[in-house]
Scaffold this active site. Structure first.
Site, short mmCIF file in Angstrom:
data_model
loop_
_atom_site.label_atom_id
_atom_site.label_comp_id
_atom_site.label_asym_id
_atom_site.label_seq_id
_atom_site.Cartn_x
_atom_site.Cartn_y
_atom_site.Cartn_z
N ASP A 49 1.06 -1.14 0.13
CA ASP A 49 0.06 -0.12 0.05
C ASP A 49 0.88 1.30 -0.18
O ASP A 49 0.46 2.44 -0.22
CB ASP A 49 -1.14 0.01 1.08
N SER A 50 2.37 0.97 0.27
CA SER A 50 3.01 2.09 -0.22
C SER A 50 2.76 2.81 -1.52
O SER A 50 3.20 3.92 -1.72
CB SER A 50 4.52 1.72 0.07
N LYS A 118 -1.10 -9.28 2.84
CA LYS A 118 -0.33 -8.72 3.97
C LYS A 118 -1.27 -7.86 4.84
O LYS A 118 -1.84 -7.18 4.40
CB LYS A 118 0.90 -8.29 3.45
N GLU A 187 9.74 -4.19 9.82
CA GLU A 187 9.89 -2.82 9.32
C GLU A 187 10.57 -1.84 10.56
O GLU A 187 10.07 -1.71 11.49
CB GLU A 187 8.82 -2.04 8.60
O1 KIV Z 1 3.79 -1.14 1.63
C1 KIV Z 1 4.70 -1.62 1.65
O2 KIV Z 1 5.57 -1.32 0.55
C2 KIV Z 1 5.26 -2.43 2.57
C3 KIV Z 1 6.85 -2.77 2.68
C4 KIV Z 1 7.42 -1.42 2.96
C5 KIV Z 1 7.11 -3.66 3.23
O3 KIV Z 1 4.43 -2.70 3.34
#
Ligand code: KIV
Length: 269
Positions: A49-50, A118, A187
């Site tokens: 979700d980044s 996730k 993280e």
């Molecule tokens: O959203 C994302 O890209 C993540 C990674 C930083 C692990 O959760």
């Protein structure tokens, strides 16, 4: 009988079995063509979700809607054939109850054909992780600096600088592993704490800003390619594509303005 050969992707149980073994390679990807490149090297690809911040210019991941995750998830699945594809559950789609989480996780899996989801959170999400895993949804957990909690954490802050707080994170890791998570993203925690977490659980830890001793590593693709103006301090840049794109765009603009397309390129004849 199907006339197309089956796609044999890496599975969540295969990732789970890599605890303490060959390090797990992973990157984020949000679109089909970069995913096709990453697919040749990564064991799993995270549609994180980044993408809200990296692709859509948001200040945090809190505003990312489910439909956006599904749209990018479909693109990444289309572009790949080998890696396990994991799609992030965005903020507000799983925290309320295991039932709600199942509904939304099942929607993500049906509409993207990804192999796992996730979600963020430790002990507080254990019941939900168990509920999903027991019903056919492989879950990757995510602890430490959990970006969806930016508003309660008061910023994107490294966790575990105060050793007194380590036990909470170690307990979080144990709780999600016991609940059935097949892997755990750790993280933004200090290195010694990340090592303690890796030693405390029997599932692979995937570090990001954590420790080289994690069972695998993940980076945001655009960060390591120099394509994100807000790269976290710990990230090693393996490429610097921003200036290369700028040079190409500037050259193109110059040629358009001066009517100097070389040799008639960019013209159908
Ligand atoms: O959203 C994302 O890209 C993540 C990674 C930083 C692990 O959760």
């Amino acid at each position: 009988m199907s006339i197309t050969p089956p796609i044999r992707r890496i599975t969540a149980p295969q990732i789970r079995a890599r605890k303490g073994g060959e390090p797990i390679v992973s990157l984020t990807s949000y679109h089909a063509h970069t995913a096709a490149i990453v697919d040749r090297y990564a064991d799993f690809i995270l549609v994180g979700d980044s993408l809200g911040m990296v692709m859509h210019g948001m200040d945090s991941t809190v505003g990312v809607p489910l439909d956006l995750m599904i749209m990018h998830g479909r693109a990444v699945v289309r572009g790949t054939s080998r890696a396990l594809i994991v799609v992030d559950m965005p903020f507000g789609t799983y925290e309320e109850s295991p039932n709600m989480a199942f509904r939304n996780a099942a929607k993500i899996m049906k509409e993207t054909a990804c192999g796992a989801v996730k979600l963020e959170g430790g002990a507080r999400m254990a019941e939900t992780i168990r509920f999903l895993s027991e019903r056919g949804i492989p879950v990757m957990a995510h602890i430490g600096l959990t970006p969806q909690s930016v508003n309660t954490m008061g910023g994107f802050k490294v966790q575990g600088r105060d050793e007194a707080a380590w036990q909470v994170h170690i307990d979080d890791a144990r709780a999600v592993a016991a609940a059935g998570a097949f892997a755990l993203v750790v993280e933004g925690v200090v290195e010694d704490l990340a090592d303690r977490i890796t030693d405390a659980v029997d599932i692979p830890t995937i570090g990001i800003g954590a420790s080289r001793r994690c069972d695998g590593q993940i980076l945001v693709l655009e960060d390591m390619l120099g394509l994100n103006p807000r790269v976290p301090k710990f990230v090693k840049m393996y490429g610097d594509l921003g200036p290369a794109i700028e040079r190409a765009v500037a050259e193109y603009a110059e040629e358009v303005k001066s009517r100097a397309f070389p040799g008639g390129e960019n013209v159908y004849r």
